[in-house]
Design a protein around this motif. Structure first.
Motif, PDB file in Angstrom:
ATOM      1  N   ASN A   7       0.851  -1.190   0.000  1.00 27.67           N
ATOM      2  CA  ASN A   7       0.000   0.000   0.000  1.00 27.67           C
ATOM      3  C   ASN A   7       0.887   1.239   0.000  1.00 27.67           C
ATOM      4  O   ASN A   7       0.945   1.983   0.978  1.00 27.67           O
ATOM      5  CB  ASN A   7      -0.918  -0.011   1.230  1.00 27.67           C
ATOM      6  CG  ASN A   7      -1.925   1.118   1.209  1.00 27.67           C
ATOM      7  OD1 ASN A   7      -2.392   1.536   0.143  1.00 27.67           O
ATOM      8  ND2 ASN A   7      -2.279   1.625   2.379  1.00 27.67           N
ATOM      9  N   SER A   8       1.567   1.471  -1.097  1.00 25.79           N
ATOM     10  CA  SER A   8       2.552   2.550  -1.161  1.00 25.79           C
ATOM     11  C   SER A   8       1.917   3.936  -1.244  1.00 25.79           C
ATOM     12  O   SER A   8       2.543   4.928  -0.888  1.00 25.79           O
ATOM     13  CB  SER A   8       3.463   2.356  -2.379  1.00 25.79           C
ATOM     14  OG  SER A   8       2.736   2.551  -3.579  1.00 25.79           O
ATOM     15  N   GLY A   9       0.676   4.002  -1.737  1.00 25.39           N
ATOM     16  CA  GLY A   9       0.048   5.289  -1.972  1.00 25.39           C
ATOM     17  C   GLY A   9       0.479   5.931  -3.277  1.00 25.39           C
ATOM     18  O   GLY A   9      -0.014   7.002  -3.649  1.00 25.39           O
ATOM     19  N   GLU A  10       1.398   5.300  -3.993  1.00 26.83           N
ATOM     20  CA  GLU A  10       1.877   5.831  -5.269  1.00 26.83           C
ATOM     21  C   GLU A  10       0.855   5.569  -6.368  1.00 26.83           C
ATOM     22  O   GLU A  10       0.127   4.570  -6.344  1.00 26.83           O
ATOM     23  CB  GLU A  10       3.216   5.189  -5.651  1.00 26.83           C
ATOM     24  CG  GLU A  10       4.343   5.452  -4.663  1.00 26.83           C
ATOM     25  CD  GLU A  10       4.779   6.904  -4.649  1.00 26.83           C
ATOM     26  OE1 GLU A  10       4.606   7.584  -5.682  1.00 26.83           O
ATOM     27  OE2 GLU A  10       5.269   7.365  -3.597  1.00 26.83           O
ATOM     28  N   TYR A  11       0.837   6.438  -7.366  1.00 25.47           N
ATOM     29  CA  TYR A  11      -0.122   6.271  -8.446  1.00 25.47           C
ATOM     30  C   TYR A  11       0.262   5.135  -9.388  1.00 25.47           C
ATOM     31  O   TYR A  11      -0.594   4.530 -10.027  1.00 25.47           O
ATOM     32  CB  TYR A  11      -0.287   7.580  -9.229  1.00 25.47           C
ATOM     33  CG  TYR A  11      -1.696   7.754  -9.746  1.00 25.47           C
ATOM     34  CD1 TYR A  11      -2.738   8.044  -8.868  1.00 25.47           C
ATOM     35  CD2 TYR A  11      -1.996   7.581 -11.086  1.00 25.47           C
ATOM     36  CE1 TYR A  11      -4.041   8.163  -9.311  1.00 25.47           C
ATOM     37  CE2 TYR A  11      -3.301   7.709 -11.542  1.00 25.47           C
ATOM     38  CZ  TYR A  11      -4.314   8.001 -10.650  1.00 25.47           C
ATOM     39  OH  TYR A  11      -5.614   8.115 -11.095  1.00 25.47           O
ATOM     40  N   ARG A  12       1.560   4.843  -9.473  1.00 20.57           N
ATOM     41  CA  ARG A  12       2.033   3.718 -10.292  1.00 20.57           C
ATOM     42  C   ARG A  12       2.715   2.699  -9.383  1.00 20.57           C
ATOM     43  O   ARG A  12       3.585   3.046  -8.589  1.00 20.57           O
ATOM     44  CB  ARG A  12       3.002   4.200 -11.381  1.00 20.57           C
ATOM     45  CG  ARG A  12       2.328   4.974 -12.496  1.00 20.57           C
ATOM     46  CD  ARG A  12       3.304   5.430 -13.564  1.00 20.57           C
ATOM     47  NE  ARG A  12       4.246   6.422 -13.053  1.00 20.57           N
ATOM     48  CZ  ARG A  12       3.968   7.717 -12.922  1.00 20.57           C
ATOM     49  NH1 ARG A  12       2.787   8.180 -13.254  1.00 20.57           N
ATOM     50  NH2 ARG A  12       4.878   8.550 -12.455  1.00 20.57           N
ATOM     51  N   THR A  13       2.307   1.434  -9.528  1.00 21.24           N
ATOM     52  CA  THR A  13       2.838   0.351  -8.706  1.00 21.24           C
ATOM     53  C   THR A  13       3.423  -0.721  -9.625  1.00 21.24           C
ATOM     54  O   THR A  13       2.799  -1.097 -10.626  1.00 21.24           O
ATOM     55  CB  THR A  13       1.730  -0.260  -7.831  1.00 21.24           C
ATOM     56  OG1 THR A  13       1.175   0.762  -6.996  1.00 21.24           O
ATOM     57  CG2 THR A  13       2.276  -1.373  -6.961  1.00 21.24           C
ATOM     58  N   TYR A  14       4.602  -1.215  -9.267  1.00 19.16           N
ATOM     59  CA  TYR A  14       5.308  -2.186 -10.105  1.00 19.16           C
ATOM     60  C   TYR A  14       5.347  -3.548  -9.421  1.00 19.16           C
ATOM     61  O   TYR A  14       5.467  -3.646  -8.201  1.00 19.16           O
ATOM     62  CB  TYR A  14       6.731  -1.709 -10.385  1.00 19.16           C
ATOM     63  CG  TYR A  14       6.796  -0.464 -11.240  1.00 19.16           C
ATOM     64  CD1 TYR A  14       6.901  -0.555 -12.621  1.00 19.16           C
ATOM     65  CD2 TYR A  14       6.721   0.804 -10.669  1.00 19.16           C
ATOM     66  CE1 TYR A  14       6.946   0.588 -13.417  1.00 19.16           C
ATOM     67  CE2 TYR A  14       6.758   1.951 -11.453  1.00 19.16           C
ATOM     68  CZ  TYR A  14       6.873   1.833 -12.829  1.00 19.16           C
ATOM     69  OH  TYR A  14       6.909   2.964 -13.607  1.00 19.16           O
TER      70      TYR A  14
END
Length: 259
Positions: free
Chosen positions: A148-155
């Motif tokens: 759950n990074s909160g980033e808009y792009r997840t890898y």
């Protein structure tokens, strides 16, 4: 929350395939939430069952991607567009995370599960809260990892595979392969098979740039009154992708629904 999993041992891998179960754009809070919850749980578990003969090592479950229809008491998208929710904000929040938790618990009884939290343009804030609820709920389950990074792009990297998950409403699609290489150069170098998976459009749309496929995925969200009035229609479906650790994407199964 997490105490219910105390004493569990992680389930052992059974093959060299990871199964990505992707149901973006549920829009919980819009329409009949029992219907959408049942579609999600039924569809995800049916696709898992169909995939078992291929030797699943892990299950990847991206969640969010407009999982919720609005941002709480405001009843708007994150950007401020008013939404006509059918239930209050507390009900949609609790019902959604409970639906996800039930699905994850079922899958994790047999396979390790990686849960990726993907924000959408309707639910950027609330998906972060959902992700933290799931992290707390599964903290004692060794078979569940919540990112759950909160980033808009997840890898996500698995063997020779690299997948970028993003909602698909912000970036130019043709720019995404270069964004992948720029943001994650080491992962990009380690992998051979690369794709971008997106929601937002509620329909399937596939393109390819320099050998990297960009996929908009279908949705199981029922058609609302505004879309019916405008004459918009799309095939309601959820998909599960079979990724081989060494040889990339080998195929997918699809669960269809009709309003």
């Amino acid at each position: 929350g997490g105490k219910i999993f105390k004493g569990l041992k992680p389930v052992k891998p059974k093959g060299e395939v990871f199964l990505e179960i992707s149901f973006p754009d549920l829009h919980f809070g819009k329409g009949d939430i029992e219907q959408i919850a049942n579609r999600f749980i039924e569809g995800a578990l049916e696709l898992l069952e169909k995939s078992k003969p291929f030797g699943i090592e892990r299950v990847l479950l991206p969640v969010g991607n407009d999982g919720l229809n609005s941002e709480g008491k405001r009843y708007t998208t994150t950007g401020g567009t008013p939404q006509d929710d059918s239930v209050d904000w507390r009900t949609s929040f609790r019902h959604y995370w409970a639906t996800l938790a039930a699905t994850i618990t079922n899958i994790a009884a047999e396979y390790p599960v990686d849960v990726l939290v993907i924000p959408g343009n309707h639910d950027t804030e609330r998906m972060f809260y959902i992700g933290d609820v799931l992290s707390a709920y599964f903290k004692d389950n060794p078979s569940v990892e919540v990112q759950n990074s909160g980033e808009y792009r997840t890898y996500y990297e698995y063997g020779t595979n690299m997948i970028l998950f993003t909602h698909g409403d912000k970036e130019k699609v043709a720019d995404l392969p270069l964004i992948m290489a720029t943001e994650q150069p080491e992962m990009f170098a380690r992998t051979k098979y690369r794709e971008v998976h997106m929601g937002h459009l509620h329909k399937e749309k596939v393109n390819e740039y320099r050998g990297i496929k960009t996929r908009f995925l279908p949705s199981i969200c029922p058609t609302d009154e505004w879309h019916k009035m405008m004459g918009y229609a799309n095939q309601k479906a959820g998909q599960a992708f079979l990724w081989n650790r060494n040889s990339g994407l080998e195929g997918y199964f699809q669960k269809n629904f009709f309003d």
